[in-house]
Design a protein around this motif. Structure first.
Motif, mmCIF file in Angstrom:
data_model
loop_
_atom_site.group_PDB
_atom_site.id
_atom_site.type_symbol
_atom_site.label_atom_id
_atom_site.label_comp_id
_atom_site.label_asym_id
_atom_site.label_seq_id
_atom_site.Cartn_x
_atom_site.Cartn_y
_atom_site.Cartn_z
ATOM 1 N N ASN A 277 0.827 -1.229 0.000
ATOM 2 C CA ASN A 277 0.000 0.000 0.000
ATOM 3 C C ASN A 277 0.852 1.267 0.000
ATOM 4 O O ASN A 277 0.506 2.269 0.630
ATOM 5 N N ARG A 278 1.990 1.191 -0.675
ATOM 6 C CA ARG A 278 2.910 2.337 -0.822
ATOM 7 C C ARG A 278 3.350 2.889 0.540
ATOM 8 O O ARG A 278 3.533 4.094 0.710
ATOM 9 N N ASN A 279 3.493 1.981 1.480
ATOM 10 C CA ASN A 279 3.908 2.338 2.835
ATOM 11 C C ASN A 279 5.436 2.264 2.918
ATOM 12 O O ASN A 279 6.018 1.190 3.051
ATOM 13 N N ILE A 280 6.082 3.428 2.835
ATOM 14 C CA ILE A 280 7.544 3.473 2.831
ATOM 15 C C ILE A 280 8.113 2.950 4.144
ATOM 16 O O ILE A 280 9.103 2.218 4.158
ATOM 17 N N ALA A 281 7.491 3.324 5.259
ATOM 18 C CA ALA A 281 7.985 2.901 6.570
ATOM 19 C C ALA A 281 7.972 1.387 6.703
ATOM 20 O O ALA A 281 8.939 0.780 7.194
ATOM 21 N N LEU A 282 6.882 0.760 6.263
ATOM 22 C CA LEU A 282 6.769 -0.697 6.362
ATOM 23 C C LEU A 282 7.816 -1.386 5.500
ATOM 24 O O LEU A 282 8.523 -2.296 5.958
ATOM 25 N N LEU A 283 7.923 -0.950 4.235
ATOM 26 C CA LEU A 283 8.870 -1.597 3.334
ATOM 27 C C LEU A 283 10.311 -1.355 3.787
ATOM 28 O O LEU A 283 11.142 -2.274 3.749
ATOM 29 N N SER A 284 10.595 -0.154 4.252
ATOM 30 C CA SER A 284 11.940 0.147 4.751
ATOM 31 C C SER A 284 12.262 -0.691 5.979
ATOM 32 O O SER A 284 13.390 -1.184 6.144
ATOM 33 N N LEU A 349 19.754 -9.022 -1.372
ATOM 34 C CA LEU A 349 20.310 -7.820 -1.998
ATOM 35 C C LEU A 349 19.542 -7.445 -3.258
ATOM 36 O O LEU A 349 19.217 -6.272 -3.482
ATOM 37 N N THR A 350 19.238 -8.443 -4.078
ATOM 38 C CA THR A 350 18.519 -8.189 -5.332
ATOM 39 C C THR A 350 17.104 -7.696 -5.050
ATOM 40 O O THR A 350 16.618 -6.758 -5.696
ATOM 41 N N LEU A 351 16.448 -8.317 -4.080
ATOM 42 C CA LEU A 351 15.091 -7.916 -3.721
ATOM 43 C C LEU A 351 15.068 -6.470 -3.218
ATOM 44 O O LEU A 351 14.178 -5.690 -3.575
ATOM 45 N N ILE A 352 16.048 -6.105 -2.414
ATOM 46 C CA ILE A 352 16.116 -4.739 -1.902
ATOM 47 C C ILE A 352 16.339 -3.749 -3.046
ATOM 48 O O ILE A 352 15.732 -2.676 -3.086
ATOM 49 N N ALA A 353 17.192 -4.121 -3.993
ATOM 50 C CA ALA A 353 17.457 -3.243 -5.141
ATOM 51 C C ALA A 353 16.188 -3.014 -5.957
ATOM 52 O O ALA A 353 15.876 -1.877 -6.358
ATOM 53 N N ILE A 354 15.430 -4.080 -6.193
ATOM 54 C CA ILE A 354 14.177 -3.940 -6.941
ATOM 55 C C ILE A 354 13.180 -3.112 -6.138
ATOM 56 O O ILE A 354 12.456 -2.277 -6.686
ATOM 57 N N GLY A 355 13.152 -3.343 -4.824
ATOM 58 C CA GLY A 355 12.244 -2.581 -3.967
ATOM 59 C C GLY A 355 12.536 -1.095 -3.992
ATOM 60 O O GLY A 355 11.621 -0.271 -4.041
#
Length: 376
Positions: A277-284, A349-355
């Motif tokens: 849901n475009r939640n930067i805090a959650l994804l970070s 690492l790859t997942l974080i880069a895509i994120g």
């Protein structure tokens, strides 16, 4: 460093124990040894297709090869510019229960797949709707096994994650991380027992939903602007109090979602940020947690090797081994080999880069591109 690594070990051990328990909570589809009837079952299989000439034939063939056939199979040709329609029409000539429909012009405010599914649902005549993606393949016995579970459930929605076939290196690294995240963080038991929409997960390539339930929750019209339509539909079903099952379907269903690294990058980039849901805090927060648990031990190991610190070397290896064990447990449970689990830090690492790329596009409102369409 030793205390830091000990704390990580404790967290990873708890995660490992939870994961072993959690992956065993998935309801499983039971095989049907001998179909009870030669008649087509009251199930409408619905496939949205846009430029799927490389995939659609294998999908259709896997369905017509079933021991028990659905009442109807409807393919919506969503303005394809390749041979998708011609391939389906060829099957329709042989199998009178297969139909191909032409997609209407995409209205303002709708996303492509949701509008295609909406049109398919309007055409369907069965009590149960089974939405499949064109890259999904059904193994022998899949239709009757799915229908057996639907009859037990009676209403609501059922979804599951097909066995993921992968070919290129980036596919091997990234695609299984979808189930890694669910296995580690989503209490599977609560998916079925709680009406809380936060405890929901679904795969858009395989969604079965009872038609009255579909209409009651507003169908795809209610989620017409959602990039992650499968999750949005699952949440609405749970909010409305209907039964929802996230089942283990990989013994009966498999797919190859992407065929090259570019598709993996673009597909996950489209879904990661909107998926939270475009939640930067959650994804970070998730990325920080993954960095500490799965990347930091590797960094500590390299430092300890340089310093020839035997204690920290052992602790770092233990942390790494626990992370690999968690990934291997989830991979094996989902019908995959555990070999790629040893590359978990590289997958992270790859997942974080895509994120990060997904967040960047979302914040700049540049729009995500998928199959020739741009999504905001």
């Amino acid at each position: 460093m030793a205390i830091f690594l000990i704390v990580i070990c404790v967290f990873l051990l708890c995660q490992f124990i939870f994961t072993i328990w959690n992956v065993k909570q998935f309801p499983t589809l039971e095989p049907v040894s001998s179909p009870s009837s030669d008649e087509n079952i009251p199930l409408s299989i619905l496939i949205p297709a846009r430029n799927e000439e490389k995939r659609i034939e294998a999908c259709l063939q896997s369905i017509v090869n079933q021991r028990v056939l659905p009442k109807e199979l409807i393919v919506l040709d969503d303005h394809s510019t390749d041979q998708t329609r011609a391939i389906v029409e060829r099957y329709a000539k042989t199998y009178p229960w297969i139909y191909v429909k032409s997609g209407k012009t995409l209205p303002q405010g709708w996303l492509g797949k949701s509008y295609a599914c909406f049109q398919l649902a309007e055409e369907a005549s069965s009590n149960w709707l089974l939405f499949l993606d064109a890259d999904v393949r059904l193994k022998t016995g899949a239709v009757e096994a799915v229908y057996k579970q639907l009859c037990i459930q009676k209403t609501g929605m059922l979804s599951g994650f097909p066995e993921q076939k992968t070919g290129t290196f980036l596919e091997h690294l990234v695609v299984p991380m979808m189930m890694f995240t669910i296995g580690c963080h989503l209490p599977v038991k609560w998916v079925s027992t709680s009406n809380n929409p936060h405890f929901a997960a679904a795969h858009g390539g395989f969604i079965a939903i009872e038609k009255d339930c579909y209409l009651a929750v507003g169908g795809h019209e209610a989620i017409k602007d959602s990039l992650v339509d499968d999750m949005a539909l699952a949440r609405r079903v749970k909010q409305m109090g209907y039964p929802f099952t996230l089942a283990s379907i990989h013994p009966f269903v498999y797919m190859r979602m992407y065929e090259n690294g570019q598709e993996v990058w673009e597909g996950y980039r489209k879904n990661i940020f909107p998926g939270v849901n475009r939640n930067i805090a959650l994804l970070s927060g998730v990325f920080c947690l993954y960095t500490i648990l799965y990347l930091a031990p590797v960094i500590c190991l390299l430092i300890a090797l340089v310093q020839v610190d035997f204690t920290n070397i052992c602790l770092a290896i233990l942390c790494y081994g626990l992370g690999v064990s968690i990934k291997a447990t989830i991979d094996i449970e989902n019908g995959r080999t555990s070999a790629m689990a040893f590359l978990l830090p590289l997958s992270i690492l790859t997942l974080i880069a895509i994120g990060i790329a997904s967040i960047k596009i979302g914040l700049k409102k540049e729009g995500y591109v998928w199959k020739g369409r741009r999504y905001e």
